[in-house]
Design an enzyme around this catalytic site. Structure first.
Site, PDB file in Angstrom:
ATOM      1  N   HIS A  55      -6.059  -0.992  -9.682  1.00 32.37           N
ATOM      2  CA  HIS A  55      -6.136  -2.108  -8.741  1.00 32.37           C
ATOM      3  C   HIS A  55      -7.437  -2.010  -7.953  1.00 32.37           C
ATOM      4  O   HIS A  55      -8.020  -0.924  -7.805  1.00 32.37           O
ATOM      5  CB  HIS A  55      -4.958  -2.078  -7.777  1.00 32.37           C
ATOM      6  CG  HIS A  55      -3.663  -2.505  -8.389  1.00 32.37           C
ATOM      7  ND1 HIS A  55      -2.576  -2.857  -7.630  1.00 32.37           N
ATOM      8  CD2 HIS A  55      -3.279  -2.643  -9.693  1.00 32.37           C
ATOM      9  CE1 HIS A  55      -1.575  -3.198  -8.426  1.00 32.37           C
ATOM     10  NE2 HIS A  55      -1.977  -3.059  -9.680  1.00 32.37           N
ATOM     11  N   GLU A  57      -8.107  -2.078  -4.791  1.00 32.90           N
ATOM     12  CA  GLU A  57      -8.087  -1.144  -3.663  1.00 32.90           C
ATOM     13  C   GLU A  57      -8.275   0.292  -4.112  1.00 32.90           C
ATOM     14  O   GLU A  57      -9.042   1.040  -3.504  1.00 32.90           O
ATOM     15  CB  GLU A  57      -6.739  -1.237  -2.903  1.00 32.90           C
ATOM     16  CG  GLU A  57      -6.426  -2.592  -2.336  1.00 32.90           C
ATOM     17  CD  GLU A  57      -5.545  -3.455  -3.229  1.00 32.90           C
ATOM     18  OE1 GLU A  57      -4.680  -4.161  -2.693  1.00 32.90           O
ATOM     19  OE2 GLU A  57      -5.731  -3.432  -4.463  1.00 32.90           O
ATOM     20  N   CYS A  85      -0.168  -4.084  -2.519  1.00 29.86           N
ATOM     21  CA  CYS A  85       1.164  -3.775  -3.051  1.00 29.86           C
ATOM     22  C   CYS A  85       1.576  -2.389  -2.549  1.00 29.86           C
ATOM     23  O   CYS A  85       0.814  -1.708  -1.854  1.00 29.86           O
ATOM     24  CB  CYS A  85       1.132  -3.799  -4.580  1.00 29.86           C
ATOM     25  SG  CYS A  85       0.185  -2.446  -5.317  1.00 29.86           S
ATOM     26  N   CYS A  88      -0.831   0.522  -3.661  1.00 28.70           N
ATOM     27  CA  CYS A  88      -2.098   0.522  -2.943  1.00 28.70           C
ATOM     28  C   CYS A  88      -1.914   0.907  -1.484  1.00 28.70           C
ATOM     29  O   CYS A  88      -2.740   1.626  -0.923  1.00 28.70           O
ATOM     30  CB  CYS A  88      -2.774  -0.838  -3.085  1.00 28.70           C
ATOM     31  SG  CYS A  88      -3.312  -1.148  -4.785  1.00 28.70           S
TER      32      CYS A  88
END
Length: 152
Positions: A55, A57, A85, A88
């Site tokens: 992801h 992040e 999410c 993260c």
């Protein structure tokens, strides 16, 4: 004239989201900022790298930690185009990022207030401050356009 750093850094995160878009990934981008300097950038690469942890992040945190030589990013801010999410958020807490600034709310998996608010859990040893809705319209549009094109 005063510079709006939040919008300037979110614009950089949107640039990263566009990099995801170019490789047909869900367009999410992130930047880590320390002392008003970008120390890490990232964009989604989960599909192209066959790795669910890729992801935006996580990518930005990995690069920032590598640059400063420390997994703790105390005093740093994270700008991300989509509400984090649970995975993260965990990485943000463990890296000791001080502030989360996000653009679009994620009504399906967001844990900074939309689906859940992980900042209210008492078992975390660190609580970043959260500000959502930075450039929300632009951050939402890139995602809506992407999924609309996928459905057509």
């Amino acid at each position: 004239m005063q510079i709006d750093f939040k919008e300037a850094f979110m614009a950089l995160a949107l640039s990263e989201a566009n990099r995801s878009l170019e490789i047909n990934e869900v367009p999410v981008g992130a930047v880590v900022v320390l002392n008003n300097k970008v120390i890490g950038k990232g964009f989604n690469t989960s599909i192209s790298k066959n790795d669910s942890t890729r992801h935006a992040e996580i990518e930005a945190i990995r690069r920032a930690s590598g640059l400063i030589g420390n997994y703790r990013l105390t005093g740093a801010d994270l700008y991300v185009t989509l509400e984090p999410c649970s995975m993260c958020y965990g990485a943000i807490v463990h890296s000791r990022i001080s502030n989360i600034f996000f653009g679009a709310h994620d009504l399906k998996t967001g844990v900074c207030g939309s689906c859940a608010d992980f900042s209210k859990f008492n078992f975390y040893n660190h609580k970043p401050l959260i500000t959502g809705g930075i450039m929300e319209e632009k951050c939402s549009k890139i995602l809506k356009d992407f999924f609309k094109a996928k459905r057509s």
